[in-house]
Motif scaffolding. Structure first.
Motif, short mmCIF file in Angstrom:
data_model
loop_
_atom_site.label_atom_id
_atom_site.label_comp_id
_atom_site.label_asym_id
_atom_site.label_seq_id
_atom_site.Cartn_x
_atom_site.Cartn_y
_atom_site.Cartn_z
N SER A 1 0.83 -1.19 0.00
CA SER A 1 0.00 0.00 0.00
C SER A 1 0.87 1.26 0.00
O SER A 1 2.10 1.18 0.12
N VAL B 1 -2.51 0.37 -7.14
CA VAL B 1 -2.68 0.65 -5.73
C VAL B 1 -3.31 2.04 -5.57
O VAL B 1 -2.93 3.00 -6.24
N GLU C 1 -4.64 2.60 0.69
CA GLU C 1 -4.41 1.31 1.34
C GLU C 1 -5.06 0.17 0.57
O GLU C 1 -4.89 -1.00 0.93
N ALA D 1 -7.81 -3.38 2.22
CA ALA D 1 -6.83 -4.40 2.60
C ALA D 1 -7.47 -5.64 3.19
O ALA D 1 -6.84 -6.69 3.26
#
Length: 303
Positions: free
Chosen positions: A3, A27, A30, A43
């Motif tokens: 991240s 990405v 996060e 995540a």
């Protein structure tokens, strides 16, 4: 993926919308956005944003526990609760220095590579060492087993009589085996132990992929730093010596344990321990291809 704050995240590879591969995406903070329709997942694998929908969308992808340690990324693929990353028992509560040694491939299952280190007889037949090892085998839990040598240094030569002065009791040679595929070795005189980890996994071709990790307790100051560098190098030399002597058999062995001997006690204990473990399944990885060992070894050789 890593991240934007540097955290490592492990998700199943394909978007639950249409199956696009997340590696084609990008990405975002996060989370990660799918390349195909720009859906964003956090995540934990939960959908956060679906640009083409004005209504909330419920979707998720499996997230796997992941941890960085010893310069590697470790992913836990079993059922909860999460198990610890393997460690050297002597260094359990210590901050460690480490060095990534060689990576390698062997033409056999990871279990066979691990059996080699507890094969007491091969230390004389292959490595020509003047010792007859004897192991005390203990299962610490369903996923971890230790093997500790109980044999003293022989004194039948000038060299072994000299070397025996550096061992108070038994020769220091200890193994700690995790999940049937990652092992640590501790070896050396009482005043200086070398620690080596072999992290193994099975690849799609049925071969073992491995990474050698050299470890030692972190020591303070410049002298401590220099000492550790020398110690890690010597650990690499020790590990390379033993690995080199065994490479040939790993490329040709067809493991069939038909005639076990008393000297094979530790190998039998390892097989029984691995067979009792729950399979760590992931995708097409099943108990059958994770543990390619004789099912009836316990019945054939007894306990």
């Amino acid at each position: 993926y890593r991240s934007e704050t540097g955290k490592v995240v492990a998700l199943d590879a394909h978007c639950p919308h249409m199956g696009a591969h997340f590696a084609e995406g990008k990405v975002d903070g996060e989370g990660i956005r799918c390349f195909f329709h720009n859906w964003k997942f956090d995540a934990q694998g939960c959908v956060e944003d679906v640009p083409c929908s004005k209504s909330p969308v419920r979707a998720e992808v499996t997230s796997w526990p992941v941890e960085e340690k010893y310069g590697l990324i470790w992913i836990y693929t079993g059922e909860a609760p999460k198990q610890p990353v393997p460690y050297v028992p002597e260094l359990e509560n210590e901050e460690v220095d480490y060095f990534l040694g060689s990576d390698f491939q062997k033409g056999c299952h990871p279990n066979i590579v691990m059996i080699n280190a507890i094969d007491a007889h091969h230390f004389t037949s292959v490595h020509h060492l003047p010792v007859d090892l004897s192991f005390d085998c203990k299962a610490l839990n369903e996923n971890n087993m230790t093997f500790e040598n109980t044999t003293k240094m022989p004194t039948n030569s000038l060299f072994t009589r000299f070397a025996s002065k550096f061992y108070k009791d038994a020769l220091t040679y200890k193994m700690s085996y995790w999940f049937g595929n990652t092992g640590t070795v501790t070896v050396g005189p009482d005043f200086l132990h070398f620690h080596i980890m072999f992290a193994l996994r099975l690849n799609a071709e049925g071969r073992t992929e491995g990474q050698t990790i050299l470890m030692t307790k972190k020591r303070p100051g410049l002298l401590g730093w220099v000492f550790n560098k020398v110690l890690l190098f010597l650990s690499w030399v020790v590990g390379t010596y033993f690995a080199h002597g065994d490479t040939k058999v790993f490329e040709t062995i067809k493991f069939k344990f038909k005639t076990p001997l008393k000297a094979d006690h530790s190998i039998i204990k390892f097989i029984q321990h691995v067979e009792a473990q729950k399979a760590l399944e992931w995708g097409s990885w099943t108990e059958e291809n994770l543990v390619q060992l004789p099912v009836n070894v316990k019945q054939r050789v007894g306990t």
